[in-house]
Design a protein around this motif. Structure first.
Motif, PDB file in Angstrom:
ATOM      1  N   ALA A 141       0.409  -1.498   0.188  1.00  0.00           N
ATOM      2  CA  ALA A 141      -0.108   0.209  -0.371  1.00  0.00           C
ATOM      3  C   ALA A 141       0.777   0.683  -0.127  1.00  0.00           C
ATOM      4  CB  ALA A 141      -0.816  -0.413   1.158  1.00  0.00           C
ATOM      5  N   GLY A 142       0.334   2.292  -0.817  1.00  0.00           N
ATOM      6  CA  GLY A 142       1.253   3.894  -0.472  1.00  0.00           C
ATOM      7  C   GLY A 142       2.025   3.626  -1.463  1.00  0.00           C
ATOM      8  N   THR A 143       1.840   5.596  -2.334  1.00  0.00           N
ATOM      9  CA  THR A 143       2.622   5.930  -3.163  1.00  0.00           C
ATOM     10  C   THR A 143       3.259   7.196  -2.779  1.00  0.00           C
ATOM     11  OG1 THR A 143       0.748   7.588  -4.349  1.00  0.00           O
ATOM     12  CG2 THR A 143       0.639   4.931  -4.528  1.00  0.00           C
ATOM     13  N   GLY A 144       4.448   7.805  -2.796  1.00  0.00           N
ATOM     14  CA  GLY A 144       5.399   8.510  -2.672  1.00  0.00           C
ATOM     15  C   GLY A 144       5.850   8.303  -1.874  1.00  0.00           C
ATOM     16  N   ASP A 145       5.957   9.270  -0.391  1.00  0.00           N
ATOM     17  CA  ASP A 145       6.520   9.337   0.602  1.00  0.00           C
ATOM     18  C   ASP A 145       6.731   8.081   1.516  1.00  0.00           C
ATOM     19  OD1 ASP A 145       7.706  11.391  -0.593  1.00  0.00           O
ATOM     20  OD2 ASP A 145       6.512  12.821   1.265  1.00  0.00           O
ATOM     21  N   VAL A 146       5.523   7.508   0.988  1.00  0.00           N
ATOM     22  CA  VAL A 146       5.019   6.366   2.646  1.00  0.00           C
ATOM     23  C   VAL A 146       5.136   4.783   1.975  1.00  0.00           C
ATOM     24  CG1 VAL A 146       4.330   5.462   5.033  1.00  0.00           C
ATOM     25  CG2 VAL A 146       5.604   7.596   4.523  1.00  0.00           C
ATOM     26  N   LEU A 147       5.565   4.438   1.927  1.00  0.00           N
ATOM     27  CA  LEU A 147       5.432   2.436   1.348  1.00  0.00           C
ATOM     28  C   LEU A 147       4.828   1.699   2.583  1.00  0.00           C
ATOM     29  CD1 LEU A 147       6.622   2.576  -2.154  1.00  0.00           C
ATOM     30  CD2 LEU A 147       4.419   3.380  -1.773  1.00  0.00           C
ATOM     31  N   VAL A 148       4.106   0.280   2.615  1.00  0.00           N
ATOM     32  CA  VAL A 148       3.623  -0.680   2.719  1.00  0.00           C
ATOM     33  C   VAL A 148       3.699  -1.839   2.387  1.00  0.00           C
ATOM     34  CG1 VAL A 148       2.721  -1.388   5.669  1.00  0.00           C
ATOM     35  CG2 VAL A 148       2.592   0.948   4.743  1.00  0.00           C
ATOM     36  N   ILE A 149       4.498  -2.231   2.219  1.00  0.00           N
ATOM     37  CA  ILE A 149       4.505  -3.923   2.211  1.00  0.00           C
ATOM     38  C   ILE A 149       4.771  -5.120   3.494  1.00  0.00           C
ATOM     39  CG2 ILE A 149       6.150  -5.255   1.082  1.00  0.00           C
ATOM     40  CD1 ILE A 149       7.446  -2.347  -0.028  1.00  0.00           C
ATOM     41  N   PRO A 150       3.464  -6.094   3.495  1.00  0.00           N
ATOM     42  CA  PRO A 150       3.386  -6.798   4.286  1.00  0.00           C
ATOM     43  C   PRO A 150       4.527  -8.481   4.155  1.00  0.00           C
ATOM     44  CG  PRO A 150       1.623  -7.511   2.765  1.00  0.00           C
ATOM     45  CD  PRO A 150       2.813  -5.712   2.173  1.00  0.00           C
ATOM     46  N   ARG A 151       4.579  -9.126   5.358  1.00  0.00           N
ATOM     47  CA  ARG A 151       6.177 -10.167   4.881  1.00  0.00           C
ATOM     48  C   ARG A 151       7.333 -10.408   4.243  1.00  0.00           C
ATOM     49  NH1 ARG A 151       0.239 -11.210   5.279  1.00  0.00           N
ATOM     50  NH2 ARG A 151       0.026 -11.518   3.071  1.00  0.00           N
ATOM     51  N   HIS A 152       7.374  -8.962   4.420  1.00  0.00           N
ATOM     52  CA  HIS A 152       8.876  -9.053   3.263  1.00  0.00           C
ATOM     53  C   HIS A 152       9.405 -10.363   3.501  1.00  0.00           C
ATOM     54  CE1 HIS A 152      12.798  -7.671   1.612  1.00  0.00           C
ATOM     55  NE2 HIS A 152      11.652  -6.915   1.369  1.00  0.00           N
ATOM     56  N   ARG A 153      10.508 -10.827   1.856  1.00  0.00           N
ATOM     57  CA  ARG A 153      10.432 -12.128   1.980  1.00  0.00           C
ATOM     58  C   ARG A 153      12.257 -12.246   3.622  1.00  0.00           C
ATOM     59  NH1 ARG A 153      12.759  -9.406  -1.986  1.00  0.00           N
ATOM     60  NH2 ARG A 153      14.909  -8.824  -3.112  1.00  0.00           N
ATOM     61  N   CYS A 154      13.166 -11.227   3.466  1.00  0.00           N
ATOM     62  CA  CYS A 154      13.646 -10.878   4.139  1.00  0.00           C
ATOM     63  C   CYS A 154      13.474 -11.551   5.545  1.00  0.00           C
ATOM     64  CB  CYS A 154      14.697  -9.851   4.209  1.00  0.00           C
ATOM     65  SG  CYS A 154      15.228  -9.886   2.656  1.00  0.00           S
ATOM     66  N   ARG A 155      12.658 -10.495   6.167  1.00  0.00           N
ATOM     67  CA  ARG A 155      11.881 -10.559   7.264  1.00  0.00           C
ATOM     68  C   ARG A 155      10.217 -11.591   7.674  1.00  0.00           C
ATOM     69  NH1 ARG A 155      15.295  -8.732  10.908  1.00  0.00           N
ATOM     70  NH2 ARG A 155      17.256  -7.724   9.604  1.00  0.00           N
ATOM     71  N   PRO A 156       9.834 -12.497   6.648  1.00  0.00           N
ATOM     72  CA  PRO A 156       8.384 -13.151   6.982  1.00  0.00           C
ATOM     73  C   PRO A 156       7.583 -12.938   8.406  1.00  0.00           C
ATOM     74  CG  PRO A 156       9.927 -15.083   7.197  1.00  0.00           C
ATOM     75  CD  PRO A 156      10.861 -13.679   7.336  1.00  0.00           C
ATOM     76  N   ASP A 157       7.789 -12.529   8.988  1.00  0.00           N
ATOM     77  CA  ASP A 157       7.504 -12.331   9.836  1.00  0.00           C
ATOM     78  C   ASP A 157       6.727 -10.330  11.057  1.00  0.00           C
ATOM     79  OD1 ASP A 157       6.402 -14.465  10.499  1.00  0.00           O
ATOM     80  OD2 ASP A 157       8.655 -14.928  12.186  1.00  0.00           O
ATOM     81  N   SER A 158       7.532 -10.391   9.954  1.00  0.00           N
ATOM     82  CA  SER A 158       7.432  -7.787   9.442  1.00  0.00           C
ATOM     83  C   SER A 158       7.142  -7.886   8.799  1.00  0.00           C
ATOM     84  CB  SER A 158       8.701  -7.358   9.808  1.00  0.00           C
ATOM     85  OG  SER A 158       9.789  -7.779   8.437  1.00  0.00           O
ATOM     86  N   LEU A 159       6.079  -6.319   9.393  1.00  0.00           N
ATOM     87  CA  LEU A 159       5.740  -5.474   7.858  1.00  0.00           C
ATOM     88  C   LEU A 159       7.418  -4.339   7.964  1.00  0.00           C
ATOM     89  CD1 LEU A 159       3.058  -4.217   6.765  1.00  0.00           C
ATOM     90  CD2 LEU A 159       3.224  -2.676   9.109  1.00  0.00           C
ATOM     91  N   ARG A 160       7.270  -4.577   5.862  1.00  0.00           N
ATOM     92  CA  ARG A 160       8.465  -3.025   5.875  1.00  0.00           C
ATOM     93  C   ARG A 160       7.635  -1.800   5.484  1.00  0.00           C
ATOM     94  NH1 ARG A 160      13.601  -4.466   2.460  1.00  0.00           N
ATOM     95  NH2 ARG A 160      14.111  -5.064   4.459  1.00  0.00           N
ATOM     96  N   ILE A 161       8.457  -1.086   6.008  1.00  0.00           N
ATOM     97  CA  ILE A 161       7.801   0.190   6.007  1.00  0.00           C
ATOM     98  C   ILE A 161       8.705   1.434   5.240  1.00  0.00           C
ATOM     99  CG2 ILE A 161       6.689   2.412   6.825  1.00  0.00           C
ATOM    100  CD1 ILE A 161       6.187   1.122   9.491  1.00  0.00           C
ATOM    101  N   VAL A 162       8.411   1.831   4.292  1.00  0.00           N
ATOM    102  CA  VAL A 162       9.566   2.186   3.397  1.00  0.00           C
ATOM    103  C   VAL A 162       9.535   3.517   3.320  1.00  0.00           C
ATOM    104  CG1 VAL A 162      10.456   2.485   0.431  1.00  0.00           C
ATOM    105  CG2 VAL A 162       9.839   0.219   1.365  1.00  0.00           C
ATOM    106  N   LEU A 163      10.173   4.597   3.855  1.00  0.00           N
ATOM    107  CA  LEU A 163       9.966   5.979   4.010  1.00  0.00           C
ATOM    108  C   LEU A 163      11.307   6.663   2.783  1.00  0.00           C
ATOM    109  CD1 LEU A 163      10.729   5.721   7.862  1.00  0.00           C
ATOM    110  CD2 LEU A 163       8.013   6.169   6.439  1.00  0.00           C
TER     111      LEU A 163
END
Length: 130
Positions: A59-81
């Protein structure tokens, strides 16, 4: 407070303290504080719905993106800032984010946020009459 793993380009991930905060005076937003409280923290404000949607799908566009279950850390949520000075990836335990969101929903269920806005205070802030 939780430990987040923060990555910036060309650097190894670093564990840093992170805190999600919900304030009823701004019911549509969440705040993410990264860094120890005694140090200077990095603060981001974004939509609560973005974080909620990001638990299920990217989800998200621009400055903040949120990505569930990233392959490097499957139990985490990745927030791209992203900002004009660079970008960072913040991995936070998905269970901690889900618990935080449950707490915020208990305070202001989705669809009721507008009931919690103090319009007089908001107008005073906008017009400089705080």
């Amino acid at each position: 407070m939780v430990t987040a793993h923060v990555s910036v380009p060309y650097e190894l991930p670093a564990p840093l303290l992170a805190e999600l905060h919900y304030d009823m005076t701004d019911p549509y937003a969440v705040r993410l504080f990264i860094g120890a409280p005694a140090d200077r923290t990095v603060d981001w404000v974004f939509a609560r719905t973005l974080l909620t949607e990001g638990l299920r799908r990217p989800a998200g566009t621009g400055d903040v993106l949120v990505i569930p279950r990233h392959r490097c850390r499957p139990d985490s949520l990745r927030i791209v800032l992203r900002s004009s000075v660079g970008a960072a990836m913040v991995d936070i335990a998905a269970s901690a984010v889900a618990a935080f969101l449950r707490g915020s929903v208990a305070l202001a269920p989705p669809g009721t946020e507008s009931l919690h806005i103090d319009m007089d205070r908001a107008l005073a802030a906008l017009t400089g009459r705080d």
